[in-house]
Design a protein around this motif. Structure first.
Motif, PDB file in Angstrom:
ATOM      1  N   GLU A  56       0.834  -1.207   0.000  1.00  0.00           N
ATOM      2  CA  GLU A  56       0.000   0.000   0.000  1.00  0.00           C
ATOM      3  C   GLU A  56       0.868   1.257   0.000  1.00  0.00           C
ATOM      4  O   GLU A  56       0.550   2.230  -0.684  1.00  0.00           O
ATOM      5  CB  GLU A  56      -0.941  -0.004   1.206  1.00  0.00           C
ATOM      6  N   ALA A  57       1.966   1.233   0.736  1.00  0.00           N
ATOM      7  CA  ALA A  57       2.873   2.385   0.758  1.00  0.00           C
ATOM      8  C   ALA A  57       3.411   2.643  -0.648  1.00  0.00           C
ATOM      9  O   ALA A  57       3.467   3.795  -1.100  1.00  0.00           O
ATOM     10  CB  ALA A  57       4.014   2.138   1.734  1.00  0.00           C
ATOM     11  N   LYS A  58       3.807   1.593  -1.341  1.00  0.00           N
ATOM     12  CA  LYS A  58       4.315   1.744  -2.715  1.00  0.00           C
ATOM     13  C   LYS A  58       3.241   2.303  -3.638  1.00  0.00           C
ATOM     14  O   LYS A  58       3.531   3.138  -4.509  1.00  0.00           O
ATOM     15  CB  LYS A  58       4.824   0.409  -3.251  1.00  0.00           C
ATOM     16  N   ARG A  59       2.029   1.862  -3.450  1.00  0.00           N
ATOM     17  CA  ARG A  59       0.927   2.392  -4.283  1.00  0.00           C
ATOM     18  C   ARG A  59       0.759   3.884  -4.052  1.00  0.00           C
ATOM     19  O   ARG A  59       0.609   4.662  -4.999  1.00  0.00           O
ATOM     20  CB  ARG A  59      -0.377   1.671  -3.961  1.00  0.00           C
ATOM     21  N   TYR A  60       0.757   4.283  -2.767  1.00  0.00           N
ATOM     22  CA  TYR A  60       0.637   5.712  -2.458  1.00  0.00           C
ATOM     23  C   TYR A  60       1.800   6.497  -3.060  1.00  0.00           C
ATOM     24  O   TYR A  60       1.606   7.564  -3.636  1.00  0.00           O
ATOM     25  CB  TYR A  60       0.606   5.945  -0.944  1.00  0.00           C
ATOM     26  N   LEU A  61       3.007   5.975  -2.914  1.00  0.00           N
ATOM     27  CA  LEU A  61       4.188   6.678  -3.431  1.00  0.00           C
ATOM     28  C   LEU A  61       4.170   6.777  -4.952  1.00  0.00           C
ATOM     29  O   LEU A  61       4.574   7.795  -5.516  1.00  0.00           O
ATOM     30  CB  LEU A  61       5.468   5.974  -2.967  1.00  0.00           C
ATOM     31  N   ASN A  62       3.698   5.734  -5.616  1.00  0.00           N
ATOM     32  CA  ASN A  62       3.698   5.720  -7.079  1.00  0.00           C
ATOM     33  C   ASN A  62       2.543   6.490  -7.702  1.00  0.00           C
ATOM     34  O   ASN A  62       2.711   7.091  -8.753  1.00  0.00           O
ATOM     35  CB  ASN A  62       3.652   4.284  -7.599  1.00  0.00           C
ATOM     36  N   TYR A  63       1.383   6.447  -7.089  1.00  0.00           N
ATOM     37  CA  TYR A  63       0.184   6.948  -7.759  1.00  0.00           C
ATOM     38  C   TYR A  63      -0.476   8.149  -7.109  1.00  0.00           C
ATOM     39  O   TYR A  63      -1.535   8.586  -7.575  1.00  0.00           O
ATOM     40  CB  TYR A  63      -0.844   5.821  -7.887  1.00  0.00           C
ATOM     41  N   THR A  64       0.128   8.675  -6.043  1.00  0.00           N
ATOM     42  CA  THR A  64      -0.440   9.877  -5.428  1.00  0.00           C
ATOM     43  C   THR A  64       0.673  10.892  -5.205  1.00  0.00           C
ATOM     44  O   THR A  64       1.851  10.582  -5.343  1.00  0.00           O
ATOM     45  CB  THR A  64      -1.101   9.573  -4.059  1.00  0.00           C
ATOM     46  N   ASP A  65       0.279  12.073  -4.852  1.00  0.00           N
ATOM     47  CA  ASP A  65       1.245  13.126  -4.526  1.00  0.00           C
ATOM     48  C   ASP A  65       1.389  13.286  -3.017  1.00  0.00           C
ATOM     49  O   ASP A  65       1.911  14.298  -2.553  1.00  0.00           O
ATOM     50  CB  ASP A  65       0.796  14.462  -5.148  1.00  0.00           C
ATOM     51  N   LYS A  66       0.935  12.298  -2.267  1.00  0.00           N
ATOM     52  CA  LYS A  66       1.014  12.386  -0.814  1.00  0.00           C
ATOM     53  C   LYS A  66       2.460  12.366  -0.348  1.00  0.00           C
ATOM     54  O   LYS A  66       3.310  11.719  -0.943  1.00  0.00           O
ATOM     55  CB  LYS A  66       0.263  11.224  -0.160  1.00  0.00           C
ATOM     56  N   THR A  67       2.705  13.103   0.726  1.00  0.00           N
ATOM     57  CA  THR A  67       4.045  13.115   1.318  1.00  0.00           C
ATOM     58  C   THR A  67       4.232  11.851   2.149  1.00  0.00           C
ATOM     59  O   THR A  67       3.266  11.157   2.482  1.00  0.00           O
ATOM     60  CB  THR A  67       4.217  14.333   2.235  1.00  0.00           C
ATOM     61  N   ALA A  68       5.479  11.597   2.500  1.00  0.00           N
ATOM     62  CA  ALA A  68       5.774  10.437   3.354  1.00  0.00           C
ATOM     63  C   ALA A  68       5.041  10.560   4.683  1.00  0.00           C
ATOM     64  O   ALA A  68       4.553   9.566   5.221  1.00  0.00           O
ATOM     65  CB  ALA A  68       7.272  10.312   3.581  1.00  0.00           C
ATOM     66  N   LYS A  69       4.928  11.765   5.184  1.00  0.00           N
ATOM     67  CA  LYS A  69       4.224  11.986   6.456  1.00  0.00           C
ATOM     68  C   LYS A  69       2.745  11.632   6.324  1.00  0.00           C
ATOM     69  O   LYS A  69       2.172  10.977   7.193  1.00  0.00           O
ATOM     70  CB  LYS A  69       4.391  13.442   6.899  1.00  0.00           C
ATOM     71  N   GLU A  70       2.124  12.046   5.234  1.00  0.00           N
ATOM     72  CA  GLU A  70       0.715  11.731   5.008  1.00  0.00           C
ATOM     73  C   GLU A  70       0.505  10.229   4.849  1.00  0.00           C
ATOM     74  O   GLU A  70      -0.457   9.670   5.384  1.00  0.00           O
ATOM     75  CB  GLU A  70       0.199  12.462   3.759  1.00  0.00           C
ATOM     76  N   ILE A  71       1.414   9.583   4.128  1.00  0.00           N
ATOM     77  CA  ILE A  71       1.314   8.136   3.928  1.00  0.00           C
ATOM     78  C   ILE A  71       1.503   7.410   5.248  1.00  0.00           C
ATOM     79  O   ILE A  71       0.774   6.470   5.560  1.00  0.00           O
ATOM     80  CB  ILE A  71       2.331   7.659   2.873  1.00  0.00           C
ATOM     81  N   ALA A  72       2.477   7.855   6.024  1.00  0.00           N
ATOM     82  CA  ALA A  72       2.727   7.242   7.332  1.00  0.00           C
ATOM     83  C   ALA A  72       1.475   7.303   8.188  1.00  0.00           C
ATOM     84  O   ALA A  72       1.061   6.295   8.780  1.00  0.00           O
ATOM     85  CB  ALA A  72       3.887   7.950   8.034  1.00  0.00           C
ATOM     86  N   PHE A  73       0.850   8.463   8.246  1.00  0.00           N
ATOM     87  CA  PHE A  73      -0.372   8.621   9.036  1.00  0.00           C
ATOM     88  C   PHE A  73      -1.490   7.736   8.491  1.00  0.00           C
ATOM     89  O   PHE A  73      -2.196   7.066   9.237  1.00  0.00           O
ATOM     90  CB  PHE A  73      -0.804  10.090   9.051  1.00  0.00           C
ATOM     91  N   GLU A  74      -1.619   7.704   7.177  1.00  0.00           N
ATOM     92  CA  GLU A  74      -2.657   6.898   6.519  1.00  0.00           C
ATOM     93  C   GLU A  74      -2.512   5.405   6.843  1.00  0.00           C
ATOM     94  O   GLU A  74      -3.494   4.675   6.950  1.00  0.00           O
ATOM     95  CB  GLU A  74      -2.547   7.116   5.003  1.00  0.00           C
ATOM     96  N   LEU A  75      -1.270   4.966   7.011  1.00  0.00           N
ATOM     97  CA  LEU A  75      -1.004   3.544   7.260  1.00  0.00           C
ATOM     98  C   LEU A  75      -0.841   3.216   8.744  1.00  0.00           C
ATOM     99  O   LEU A  75      -0.399   2.123   9.091  1.00  0.00           O
ATOM    100  CB  LEU A  75       0.242   3.099   6.483  1.00  0.00           C
ATOM    101  N   GLY A  76      -1.193   4.152   9.589  1.00  0.00           N
ATOM    102  CA  GLY A  76      -1.231   3.867  11.026  1.00  0.00           C
ATOM    103  C   GLY A  76       0.047   4.128  11.794  1.00  0.00           C
ATOM    104  O   GLY A  76       0.165   3.725  12.948  1.00  0.00           O
ATOM    105  N   PHE A  77       1.005   4.794  11.178  1.00  0.00           N
ATOM    106  CA  PHE A  77       2.240   5.145  11.876  1.00  0.00           C
ATOM    107  C   PHE A  77       2.070   6.521  12.505  1.00  0.00           C
ATOM    108  O   PHE A  77       1.582   7.438  11.866  1.00  0.00           O
ATOM    109  CB  PHE A  77       3.429   5.176  10.911  1.00  0.00           C
ATOM    110  N   GLU A  78       2.486   6.652  13.754  1.00  0.00           N
ATOM    111  CA  GLU A  78       2.363   7.941  14.420  1.00  0.00           C
ATOM    112  C   GLU A  78       3.505   8.878  14.066  1.00  0.00           C
ATOM    113  O   GLU A  78       3.378  10.086  14.178  1.00  0.00           O
ATOM    114  CB  GLU A  78       2.313   7.744  15.934  1.00  0.00           C
ATOM    115  N   ASP A  79       4.613   8.315  13.639  1.00  0.00           N
ATOM    116  CA  ASP A  79       5.805   9.111  13.375  1.00  0.00           C
ATOM    117  C   ASP A  79       6.369   8.745  12.000  1.00  0.00           C
ATOM    118  O   ASP A  79       6.536   7.566  11.686  1.00  0.00           O
ATOM    119  CB  ASP A  79       6.832   8.822  14.470  1.00  0.00           C
ATOM    120  N   VAL A  80       6.665   9.750  11.205  1.00  0.00           N
ATOM    121  CA  VAL A  80       7.182   9.494   9.857  1.00  0.00           C
ATOM    122  C   VAL A  80       8.542   8.800   9.900  1.00  0.00           C
ATOM    123  O   VAL A  80       8.859   8.004   9.016  1.00  0.00           O
ATOM    124  CB  VAL A  80       7.229  10.797   9.015  1.00  0.00           C
TER     125      VAL A  80
END
Length: 106
Positions: A56-80
């Motif tokens: 899922e992280a790879k999908r976000y990185l490849n197909y969205t403009d979300k930052t690593a921080k946004e992806i981290a939060f989206e995937l349940g990580f509290e800290d980037v």
């Protein structure tokens, strides 16, 4: 058991990353669940969870403009930084290099 586990992972990987949650939902201990997968010559349950998060992280990185921080939060990580370490440990490449490699392939 493997199928039930897979369905649970698919439904909960963004919120639950620990094996205990899945084992509890299947009325098994984490060790018993791991032993079942081992007997069936499957990946470990924890590897399955981590692989799903990485996919899922790879999908976000490849197909969205979300930052690593946004992806981290989206995937349940509290800290980037925890997410970055998790990503590098599981892929062998850091997030920024992964993005660059993807853009070069386009």
């Amino acid at each position: 058991m493997v199928r039930k586990f897979s369905v649970l992972v698919e439904l909960n990987y963004k919120k639950e990353q620990g094996l205990k949650f899945y084992a509890d939902n299947l009325n098994k201990s984490p060790k018993t669940l791991s032993n079942i997968f081992s007997l069936l010559k499957q990946q470990t349950p924890l590897n399955i969870i981590h692989n799903r998060i990485i996919l899922e992280a790879k999908r976000y990185l490849n197909y969205t403009d979300k930052t690593a921080k946004e992806i981290a939060f989206e995937l349940g990580f509290e800290d980037v930084s925890n997410f970055s370490r998790f990503f590098k440990r599981n892929t062998g490449i850091n997030i920024s290099n992964f993005k660059v490699d993807y853009l070069e392939k386009e």
